[in-house]
Design a protein around this motif. Structure first.
Motif, mmCIF file in Angstrom:
data_model
loop_
_atom_site.group_PDB
_atom_site.id
_atom_site.type_symbol
_atom_site.label_atom_id
_atom_site.label_comp_id
_atom_site.label_asym_id
_atom_site.label_seq_id
_atom_site.Cartn_x
_atom_site.Cartn_y
_atom_site.Cartn_z
ATOM 1 N N VAL A 71 0.833 -1.203 0.000
ATOM 2 C CA VAL A 71 0.000 0.000 0.000
ATOM 3 C C VAL A 71 0.868 1.254 0.000
ATOM 4 C CG1 VAL A 71 -1.645 1.329 1.368
ATOM 5 C CG2 VAL A 71 -1.972 -1.130 1.083
ATOM 6 N N ILE A 72 1.915 1.272 0.821
ATOM 7 C CA ILE A 72 2.798 2.449 0.868
ATOM 8 C C ILE A 72 3.500 2.647 -0.475
ATOM 9 C CG2 ILE A 72 4.841 3.409 1.983
ATOM 10 C CD1 ILE A 72 4.004 1.952 4.536
ATOM 11 N N ALA A 73 3.928 1.558 -1.085
ATOM 12 C CA ALA A 73 4.595 1.670 -2.383
ATOM 13 C C ALA A 73 3.636 2.168 -3.462
ATOM 14 C CB ALA A 73 5.175 0.311 -2.777
ATOM 15 N N LEU A 74 2.408 1.688 -3.432
ATOM 16 C CA LEU A 74 1.432 2.141 -4.429
ATOM 17 C C LEU A 74 1.091 3.614 -4.235
ATOM 18 C CD1 LEU A 74 -0.993 -0.935 -4.613
ATOM 19 C CD2 LEU A 74 0.827 -0.296 -6.204
ATOM 20 N N TRP A 75 1.043 4.068 -2.994
ATOM 21 C CA TRP A 75 0.786 5.491 -2.749
ATOM 22 C C TRP A 75 1.936 6.345 -3.298
ATOM 23 C CZ3 TRP A 75 -2.953 8.725 -1.597
ATOM 24 C CH2 TRP A 75 -2.640 10.011 -1.160
ATOM 25 N N ALA A 76 3.161 5.890 -3.109
ATOM 26 C CA ALA A 76 4.296 6.624 -3.662
ATOM 27 C C ALA A 76 4.246 6.629 -5.193
ATOM 28 C CB ALA A 76 5.602 5.995 -3.164
ATOM 29 N N LEU A 77 3.870 5.503 -5.797
ATOM 30 C CA LEU A 77 3.753 5.448 -7.249
ATOM 31 C C LEU A 77 2.645 6.369 -7.753
ATOM 32 C CD1 LEU A 77 4.597 4.217 -9.940
ATOM 33 C CD2 LEU A 77 3.048 2.294 -9.484
ATOM 34 N N ALA A 78 1.531 6.430 -7.031
ATOM 35 C CA ALA A 78 0.450 7.345 -7.410
ATOM 36 C C ALA A 78 0.907 8.796 -7.337
ATOM 37 C CB ALA A 78 -0.768 7.118 -6.506
ATOM 38 N N HIS A 79 1.726 9.122 -6.348
ATOM 39 C CA HIS A 79 2.258 10.486 -6.246
ATOM 40 C C HIS A 79 3.152 10.809 -7.432
ATOM 41 C CE1 HIS A 79 3.665 14.145 -4.326
ATOM 42 N NE2 HIS A 79 4.907 13.760 -4.589
ATOM 43 N N THR A 83 2.595 13.701 -10.314
ATOM 44 C CA THR A 83 3.592 14.718 -10.633
ATOM 45 C C THR A 83 3.914 14.743 -12.120
ATOM 46 O OG1 THR A 83 4.536 14.416 -8.418
ATOM 47 C CG2 THR A 83 5.883 15.552 -10.047
ATOM 48 N N VAL A 84 3.937 13.568 -12.749
ATOM 49 C CA VAL A 84 4.307 13.486 -14.163
ATOM 50 C C VAL A 84 3.137 13.841 -15.071
ATOM 51 C CG1 VAL A 84 5.100 11.915 -15.969
ATOM 52 C CG2 VAL A 84 6.101 11.783 -13.676
ATOM 53 N N LEU A 85 1.950 13.306 -14.803
ATOM 54 C CA LEU A 85 0.820 13.470 -15.707
ATOM 55 C C LEU A 85 -0.059 14.664 -15.363
ATOM 56 C CD1 LEU A 85 -0.318 9.734 -16.014
ATOM 57 C CD2 LEU A 85 1.195 11.031 -17.518
ATOM 58 N N GLY A 86 0.113 15.255 -14.188
ATOM 59 C CA GLY A 86 -0.737 16.375 -13.794
ATOM 60 C C GLY A 86 -0.612 17.597 -14.705
ATOM 61 N N GLN A 112 -7.801 17.792 -9.269
ATOM 62 C CA GLN A 112 -7.378 17.964 -7.889
ATOM 63 C C GLN A 112 -7.205 16.622 -7.168
ATOM 64 O OE1 GLN A 112 -10.307 20.506 -6.107
ATOM 65 N NE2 GLN A 112 -9.618 22.349 -7.167
ATOM 66 N N ARG A 113 -7.924 15.595 -7.607
ATOM 67 C CA ARG A 113 -7.880 14.284 -6.946
ATOM 68 C C ARG A 113 -7.168 13.227 -7.797
ATOM 69 N NH1 ARG A 113 -8.937 15.287 -1.684
ATOM 70 N NH2 ARG A 113 -10.472 16.979 -1.578
ATOM 71 N N LEU A 114 -6.252 13.638 -8.646
ATOM 72 C CA LEU A 114 -5.557 12.679 -9.505
ATOM 73 C C LEU A 114 -4.768 11.659 -8.685
ATOM 74 C CD1 LEU A 114 -4.193 14.741 -12.544
ATOM 75 C CD2 LEU A 114 -5.908 12.936 -12.562
ATOM 76 N N ARG A 115 -4.122 12.120 -7.613
ATOM 77 C CA ARG A 115 -3.339 11.196 -6.805
ATOM 78 C C ARG A 115 -4.218 10.102 -6.206
ATOM 79 N NH1 ARG A 115 -1.833 14.525 -3.502
ATOM 80 N NH2 ARG A 115 0.177 15.163 -4.370
ATOM 81 N N SER A 116 -5.370 10.477 -5.674
ATOM 82 C CA SER A 116 -6.275 9.492 -5.084
ATOM 83 C C SER A 116 -6.840 8.558 -6.150
ATOM 84 C CB SER A 116 -7.414 10.208 -4.350
ATOM 85 O OG SER A 116 -6.910 11.030 -3.324
ATOM 86 N N ILE A 117 -7.138 9.100 -7.332
ATOM 87 C CA ILE A 117 -7.666 8.262 -8.410
ATOM 88 C C ILE A 117 -6.630 7.227 -8.844
ATOM 89 C CG2 ILE A 117 -8.497 8.288 -10.792
ATOM 90 C CD1 ILE A 117 -9.693 11.043 -10.230
ATOM 91 N N PHE A 118 -5.385 7.674 -9.040
ATOM 92 C CA PHE A 118 -4.320 6.729 -9.400
ATOM 93 C C PHE A 118 -4.122 5.682 -8.306
ATOM 94 C CE2 PHE A 118 -2.340 10.266 -12.141
ATOM 95 C CZ PHE A 118 -3.037 9.818 -13.255
#
Length: 471
Positions: A71-79, A83-86, A112-118
């Motif tokens: 879960v922690i790794a996936l959250w970092a990947l979503a961040h 950053t890249v696609l925003g 605004q919620r791209l990180r949560s969606i990813f």
């Protein structure tokens, strides 16, 4: 026949679980009823604490620890993805100029919620992959976290319909807590715990559970009522077949109806008896009779104004020294904006009881008068023609309502005239159009040698002594 006493003559508890009455001579054998809610509250709290300790202990198992790491790794990947696609997504949104506003708002919320969606997408991909290649128990915790993240994200998008920031946050946090407890299977225990935390006074009882239910239900109903009110009001405002005053009246009636229905349904859903409001309504009536006379008078005057259409938004009025146009008609006052940018809030009662000049009540045509004088040596026929021609050349002066000029008197130093002309845009000002007409008269008279006289006095000095006054 067997008696109901137990060991030592103590009463045997009934089968249904209720507490048997305590004899007067042995009051200490049964706990005091007043301490029973507190005891149950403590027991329930200890049960929840044991469940929490069990859950935390399960986190120490290897596969649970691995799932937390995933879960922690996936959250970092979503961040990283955010950053890249925003920025490219935002640049693409900037090119959508022809899209409706509601669609652009949805895109803004999604951005605004791209990180949560990813994060939610990556979580479910991980759950599917792990269930395909490992035992279901080894992805159980990951599935719970994915369900929680999805529910929280859905709550965020759903609460965006609430415009009030405080109400939106209250409903959002309450919904987050509820879905978390529901997914974890703790809703029943949490409801029992909040229901035990209550204040009692006679027949009156209010618990924490009732307060939470009231906030959630009323918040949702008020948000729905606001949504329907805004949607219906926008449709009414865009309807050209309804007069401006009736639009304001319809909007006010809809607001009262929708919010009243939401409050009534919310109170009934909570379980509050509305019969007690009869006494409260009587007290409010007494208060209105003594202390709120002006407020009620303004409210009634506002309804009368809207019904008789004597004043409507956009009208140009004069009330005393105030001259301006009606900006809005409220329930208590009317907003009048003057030419110098000042906004006066005039109570509706003053618009009913005082003399109001409505410059655009039946139509927008307004006649203005200016006065001037010329010397006695100038031909009055020529002066009238020049004055009419000068007024016609001024912008905003209507040509199909031709200006007229008349002699109104013979003064001490000049022949006095009145020049009358019509305009159709009083909201653009009256003093400025009068000044432009005066300038046009000045230029025309100067070009044709028409003089504008001013008062003159002659003083004669008599020679010799002044005659003495006789006795």
């Amino acid at each position: 026949m067997a008696d109901d006493t137990g060991i030592g003559g103590a009463p045997t508890p009934p089968v249904d679980g209720t507490t048997a009455p305590v004899p007067n001579d042995e009051p200490g054998l049964v706990p005091d009823l007043a301490t029973q809610p507190v005891t149950e509250l403590v027991d329930l709290g200890e049960t929840l604490l044991v469940q929490a300790e069990t859950f935390l202990a399960s986190m120490l198992r290897p596969w649970n620890a691995y799932q937390i790491g995933i879960v922690i790794a996936l959250w970092a990947l979503a961040h990283v993805l955010r950053t890249v696609l925003g920025p490219p997504i935002r640049n693409w949104m900037g090119t959508r100029e022809g899209w409706p506003k509601w669609r652009m708002r949805i895109l803004a919320v999604i951005h605004q919620r791209l990180r949560s969606i990813f994060f939610v997408i990556l979580l479910w991909l991980a759950v599917v992959i792990m269930r395909e290649f490992t035992w279901p128990s080894r992805s159980y915790l990951l599935g719970i976290i994915a369900t929680l993240a999805t529910a929280w994200l859905f709550v965020v998008f759903a609460t965006r319909l609430i415009r009030s920031r405080f109400l939106r946050r209250t409903v959002r946090y309450g919904a987050w807590v509820y879905v978390t407890l529901h997914i974890l299977g703790l809703t029943t225990d949490a409801a029992r715990l909040m229901d035990r935390a209550a204040l009692e006074a006679g027949e009156f009882r209010i618990s924490l559970l009732l307060v939470v239910q009231a906030i959630v239900i009323l918040g949702v109903l008020i948000a729905v009522a606001r949504f329907f009110t805004v949607t219906t009001s926008n449709r009414i405002q865009t309807n050209e077949d309804i007069s401006p005053s009736m639009k304001v009246l319809f909007v006010k009636v809809l607001q009262i109806a929708f919010y009243g229905i939401a409050f009534y349904i919310g109170v009934k859903a909570i379980g509050i008896d509305l019969t007690g409001l009869a006494v409260l309504s009587g007290a409010i009536g007494v208060g209105l009779g003594f202390g709120l006379q002006k407020v009620v008078s303004n409210l009634v005057s506002g309804v009368i104004i809207l019904l008789d259409k004597s004043i409507k938004p956009g009208d140009v009025i004069s009330l005393g020294e105030t001259f301006g146009w009606i900006n809005t008609l409220g329930a208590r006052y009317a907003s009048v904006v003057t030419r110098d940018g000042k906004e006066y809030l005039i109570p509706n009662e003053d618009l009913i009881t005082n003399q109001v000049v409505n410059w655009s009540h039946s139509d927008a045509f307004v006649r203005l008068d200016i006065y001037f004088g010329t010397a006695y040596g100038d031909d009055p026929h020529e002066v009238r023609k020049l004055a009419i021609a000068a007024a016609k050349d001024v912008d905003r002066v209507l040509s199909f309502k031709a200006p007229v000029c008349h002699i109104v008197g013979f003064g001490d130093s000049s022949v006095d005239y009145i020049l009358r002309f019509w305009i159709r845009d009083p909201t653009q000002g009256l003093t400025n159009i009068r000044g432009n007409v005066y300038l046009a008269l000045w230029d025309a008279f100067k070009e044709h040698d028409i003089s504008i006289p001013f008062p003159q006095r002659e003083v004669k000095m008599l020679g010799g002594e002044m005659p003495k006054a006789s006795d």
